[in-house]
Scaffold this motif. Sequence first.
Motif, PDB file in Angstrom:
ATOM      1  N   GLU A   1      -4.518   8.260   0.561  1.00  0.00           N
ATOM      2  CA  GLU A   1      -5.795   8.846   0.925  1.00  0.00           C
ATOM      3  C   GLU A   1      -6.745   7.980   1.663  1.00  0.00           C
ATOM      4  O   GLU A   1      -7.636   8.487   2.520  1.00  0.00           O
ATOM      5  CB  GLU A   1      -6.309   9.437  -0.283  1.00  0.00           C
ATOM      6  N   ARG A   2      -6.802   6.880   1.176  1.00  0.00           N
ATOM      7  CA  ARG A   2      -7.700   5.739   1.967  1.00  0.00           C
ATOM      8  C   ARG A   2      -7.281   5.562   3.332  1.00  0.00           C
ATOM      9  O   ARG A   2      -8.109   5.489   4.428  1.00  0.00           O
ATOM     10  CB  ARG A   2      -7.771   4.703   1.261  1.00  0.00           C
TER      11      ARG A   2
ATOM     12  N   ILE B   1       0.819  -1.647  -0.062  1.00  0.00           N
ATOM     13  CA  ILE B   1      -0.156  -0.121  -0.065  1.00  0.00           C
ATOM     14  C   ILE B   1       0.745   1.261  -0.097  1.00  0.00           C
ATOM     15  O   ILE B   1       0.361   2.315  -0.121  1.00  0.00           O
ATOM     16  CB  ILE B   1      -1.147   0.087   1.116  1.00  0.00           C
TER      17      ILE B   1
ATOM     18  N   SER C   1       1.203   4.524  -3.506  1.00  0.00           N
ATOM     19  CA  SER C   1      -0.066   4.724  -4.066  1.00  0.00           C
ATOM     20  C   SER C   1      -0.846   5.844  -3.463  1.00  0.00           C
ATOM     21  O   SER C   1      -1.188   5.804  -2.197  1.00  0.00           O
ATOM     22  CB  SER C   1      -1.023   3.690  -4.181  1.00  0.00           C
ATOM     23  N   SER C   2      -1.009   6.935  -4.119  1.00  0.00           N
ATOM     24  CA  SER C   2      -1.759   8.195  -3.779  1.00  0.00           C
ATOM     25  C   SER C   2      -2.980   7.939  -3.312  1.00  0.00           C
ATOM     26  O   SER C   2      -3.765   8.324  -2.146  1.00  0.00           O
ATOM     27  CB  SER C   2      -1.802   9.282  -4.433  1.00  0.00           C
ATOM     28  N   ASP C   3      -3.832   6.859  -3.995  1.00  0.00           N
ATOM     29  CA  ASP C   3      -5.086   6.386  -3.680  1.00  0.00           C
ATOM     30  C   ASP C   3      -5.357   5.659  -2.283  1.00  0.00           C
ATOM     31  O   ASP C   3      -6.013   5.793  -1.546  1.00  0.00           O
ATOM     32  CB  ASP C   3      -5.807   5.347  -4.811  1.00  0.00           C
ATOM     33  N   ASN C   4      -4.089   4.639  -2.077  1.00  0.00           N
ATOM     34  CA  ASN C   4      -4.145   4.048  -1.015  1.00  0.00           C
ATOM     35  C   ASN C   4      -3.746   5.021   0.370  1.00  0.00           C
ATOM     36  O   ASN C   4      -4.443   4.983   1.543  1.00  0.00           O
ATOM     37  CB  ASN C   4      -3.023   2.942  -0.804  1.00  0.00           C
TER      38      ASN C   4
ATOM     39  N   ARG D   1      -5.879   7.818   5.250  1.00  0.00           N
ATOM     40  CA  ARG D   1      -6.076   8.982   5.950  1.00  0.00           C
ATOM     41  C   ARG D   1      -7.264   9.111   6.308  1.00  0.00           C
ATOM     42  O   ARG D   1      -7.900   9.458   7.334  1.00  0.00           O
ATOM     43  CB  ARG D   1      -5.637  10.402   5.112  1.00  0.00           C
ATOM     44  N   GLN D   2      -8.341   8.757   5.528  1.00  0.00           N
ATOM     45  CA  GLN D   2      -9.866   8.695   5.847  1.00  0.00           C
ATOM     46  C   GLN D   2     -10.096   7.901   6.667  1.00  0.00           C
ATOM     47  O   GLN D   2     -10.949   7.862   7.692  1.00  0.00           O
ATOM     48  CB  GLN D   2     -10.576   8.352   4.498  1.00  0.00           C
TER      49      GLN D   2
END
Length: 90
Positions: A55-56, A47, A50-53, A58-59
């Motif tokens: 961000e997920r 993980i 990956s900027s998507d991972n 962080r959320q």
Amino acid sequence: MQTLVGQTIGRYQILIKISETGSGSVYRAHDVETDCKVLFRLLPPSINGSSDNLERIRQSIFINNEIDHPNIAKIIDVGCGESRLLENLH
């Protein structure tokens, strides 16, 4: 697989491995800055990067800290060490 027990990552000295799941490995560690025992989760390399991972993650941290339940660990620190993401759980 290489063991991290006995190594220091960031400010955490790894004492014992507690568990390993798809979401990372959990260790009991010693926080050398606060002289406290903590739970420490090292997230898997898959993980990282990956900027998507990221961000997920962080959320999920934000959502996690909104929940107050004795069976849910609070995330009290997030950082990078040894080129991997880590969380300090309370």
